[in-house]
Scaffold this motif. Structure first.
Motif, PDB file in Angstrom:
ATOM      1  N   ARG A  17      66.697  31.223  93.726  1.00 57.64           N
ATOM      2  CA  ARG A  17      67.363  32.111  93.092  1.00 57.64           C
ATOM      3  C   ARG A  17      68.917  32.435  93.056  1.00 57.64           C
ATOM      4  O   ARG A  17      69.560  32.139  94.325  1.00 57.64           O
ATOM      5  CB  ARG A  17      66.924  33.579  93.120  1.00 57.64           C
ATOM      6  N   ALA A  18      69.685  32.604  92.200  1.00 58.22           N
ATOM      7  CA  ALA A  18      71.330  32.821  92.534  1.00 58.22           C
ATOM      8  C   ALA A  18      71.566  34.201  91.944  1.00 58.22           C
ATOM      9  O   ALA A  18      71.391  34.617  90.748  1.00 58.22           O
ATOM     10  CB  ALA A  18      72.146  31.807  91.740  1.00 58.22           C
ATOM     11  N   ARG A  19      72.394  34.939  92.607  1.00 56.77           N
ATOM     12  CA  ARG A  19      72.801  36.348  92.239  1.00 56.77           C
ATOM     13  C   ARG A  19      73.978  36.179  91.331  1.00 56.77           C
ATOM     14  O   ARG A  19      74.347  35.074  90.832  1.00 56.77           O
ATOM     15  CB  ARG A  19      73.756  37.100  93.407  1.00 56.77           C
ATOM     16  N   GLU A 103      61.971  42.708  92.593  1.00 58.73           N
ATOM     17  CA  GLU A 103      61.043  42.187  93.396  1.00 58.73           C
ATOM     18  C   GLU A 103      61.084  40.740  93.452  1.00 58.73           C
ATOM     19  O   GLU A 103      61.625  39.867  92.835  1.00 58.73           O
ATOM     20  CB  GLU A 103      59.603  42.511  92.704  1.00 58.73           C
ATOM     21  N   PRO A 104      60.470  40.202  94.500  1.00 55.85           N
ATOM     22  CA  PRO A 104      60.330  38.530  94.528  1.00 55.85           C
ATOM     23  C   PRO A 104      59.494  38.115  93.441  1.00 55.85           C
ATOM     24  O   PRO A 104      58.493  39.042  92.742  1.00 55.85           O
ATOM     25  CB  PRO A 104      59.409  38.585  95.933  1.00 55.85           C
ATOM     26  N   ASN A 105      59.910  36.926  92.906  1.00 54.39           N
ATOM     27  CA  ASN A 105      59.212  36.459  91.850  1.00 54.39           C
ATOM     28  C   ASN A 105      58.608  34.890  92.479  1.00 54.39           C
ATOM     29  O   ASN A 105      58.789  34.670  93.680  1.00 54.39           O
ATOM     30  CB  ASN A 105      59.947  36.138  90.585  1.00 54.39           C
ATOM     31  N   GLU A 106      58.161  34.138  91.702  1.00 55.25           N
ATOM     32  CA  GLU A 106      57.660  32.855  91.917  1.00 55.25           C
ATOM     33  C   GLU A 106      58.886  31.905  92.577  1.00 55.25           C
ATOM     34  O   GLU A 106      58.500  30.890  92.923  1.00 55.25           O
ATOM     35  CB  GLU A 106      56.927  32.235  90.718  1.00 55.25           C
ATOM     36  N   HIS A 107      59.957  32.414  92.408  1.00 55.15           N
ATOM     37  CA  HIS A 107      61.208  31.326  92.848  1.00 55.15           C
ATOM     38  C   HIS A 107      61.654  31.830  94.123  1.00 55.15           C
ATOM     39  O   HIS A 107      62.645  31.243  94.650  1.00 55.15           O
ATOM     40  CB  HIS A 107      62.194  31.316  91.914  1.00 55.15           C
ATOM     41  N   PRO A 109      62.314  35.389  97.089  1.00 60.56           N
ATOM     42  CA  PRO A 109      62.604  36.719  97.320  1.00 60.56           C
ATOM     43  C   PRO A 109      64.110  37.102  96.598  1.00 60.56           C
ATOM     44  O   PRO A 109      64.663  36.342  96.363  1.00 60.56           O
ATOM     45  CB  PRO A 109      62.938  36.960  98.693  1.00 60.56           C
ATOM     46  N   ASN A 110      64.368  38.194  96.297  1.00 60.75           N
ATOM     47  CA  ASN A 110      65.542  38.608  95.762  1.00 60.75           C
ATOM     48  C   ASN A 110      66.637  38.320  96.325  1.00 60.75           C
ATOM     49  O   ASN A 110      66.893  38.670  97.823  1.00 60.75           O
ATOM     50  CB  ASN A 110      65.648  40.088  95.192  1.00 60.75           C
ATOM     51  N   PRO A 111      67.769  37.394  96.023  1.00 60.24           N
ATOM     52  CA  PRO A 111      68.761  36.980  96.918  1.00 60.24           C
ATOM     53  C   PRO A 111      69.797  38.119  97.397  1.00 60.24           C
ATOM     54  O   PRO A 111      70.744  37.975  98.298  1.00 60.24           O
ATOM     55  CB  PRO A 111      69.555  36.051  96.189  1.00 60.24           C
ATOM     56  N   LYS A 112      69.635  39.012  96.546  1.00 57.44           N
ATOM     57  CA  LYS A 112      70.712  40.265  96.989  1.00 57.44           C
ATOM     58  C   LYS A 112      70.385  41.002  98.038  1.00 57.44           C
ATOM     59  O   LYS A 112      71.150  41.508  98.797  1.00 57.44           O
ATOM     60  CB  LYS A 112      70.397  41.442  95.663  1.00 57.44           C
ATOM     61  N   TYR A 113      68.982  40.981  98.304  1.00 61.71           N
ATOM     62  CA  TYR A 113      68.450  41.723  99.530  1.00 61.71           C
ATOM     63  C   TYR A 113      67.947  40.712 100.765  1.00 61.71           C
ATOM     64  O   TYR A 113      67.447  41.258 101.696  1.00 61.71           O
ATOM     65  CB  TYR A 113      67.139  42.626  99.259  1.00 61.71           C
ATOM     66  N   ALA A 114      68.015  39.413 100.316  1.00 61.25           N
ATOM     67  CA  ALA A 114      67.396  38.514 101.397  1.00 61.25           C
ATOM     68  C   ALA A 114      68.462  38.634 102.480  1.00 61.25           C
ATOM     69  O   ALA A 114      69.734  38.516 102.438  1.00 61.25           O
ATOM     70  CB  ALA A 114      67.353  37.227 100.699  1.00 61.25           C
ATOM     71  N   PRO A 115      68.002  38.343 103.698  1.00 64.92           N
ATOM     72  CA  PRO A 115      68.994  38.214 105.004  1.00 64.92           C
ATOM     73  C   PRO A 115      69.833  36.941 104.978  1.00 64.92           C
ATOM     74  O   PRO A 115      69.357  35.994 104.363  1.00 64.92           O
ATOM     75  CB  PRO A 115      67.903  38.227 106.080  1.00 64.92           C
ATOM     76  N   ALA A 116      70.971  36.976 105.240  1.00 60.09           N
ATOM     77  CA  ALA A 116      71.864  35.660 105.386  1.00 60.09           C
ATOM     78  C   ALA A 116      71.405  34.475 106.083  1.00 60.09           C
ATOM     79  O   ALA A 116      70.905  35.182 107.267  1.00 60.09           O
ATOM     80  CB  ALA A 116      73.206  36.198 105.603  1.00 60.09           C
TER      81      ALA A 116
END
Length: 117
Positions: A17-19, A103-107, A109-116
């Protein structure tokens, strides 16, 4: 500038995913560079530099668009909507500008909240 470089590091990655910020900052920097290269090409009388740049950035641009669509919960194949004259581009821009799913989807987790990483 790091948004642009991060997309280039994922040269042909079509998964994940990309923000919105990642996509639109890449788009902005890419547009500015393309305009500058076009001006330089016209000044020297050849557009080869601009064409080569566009060709080199085709896959990263396509990859970040697919990842952006994944963030909105859509399949990457929705990028083909852009092939429909006029209305397709409008629909695609709306899809790319929408907020990603929290929310996480099949692609992934949400990149906005994912740890770097």
């Amino acid at each position: 500038m790091h948004w642009y470089v991060d997309v280039l590091k994922k040269y042909a990655v079509f998964t994940g995913r990309a923000r919105r910020q990642e996509y639109w900052m890449f788009f902005l920097v890419n547009l500015i560079i393309a305009i500058v290269l076009s001006i330089i090409g016209r000044a020297i009388g050849t557009m080869v530099i601009s064409w080569l740049y566009s060709l080199a950035l085709f896959l990263p641009g396509l990859g970040v668009a697919v990842r952006r669509l994944h963030d909105t919960g859509r399949s990457g194949w929705f990028v083909l909507i852009g092939l429909i004259p006029f209305i397709g581009w409008i629909i695609l821009i709306v899809f790319l500008a929408q907020e990603g799913r929290p929310e996480p989807n099949e692609h992934g987790p949400n990149p906005k909240y994912a740890p770097a990483v």
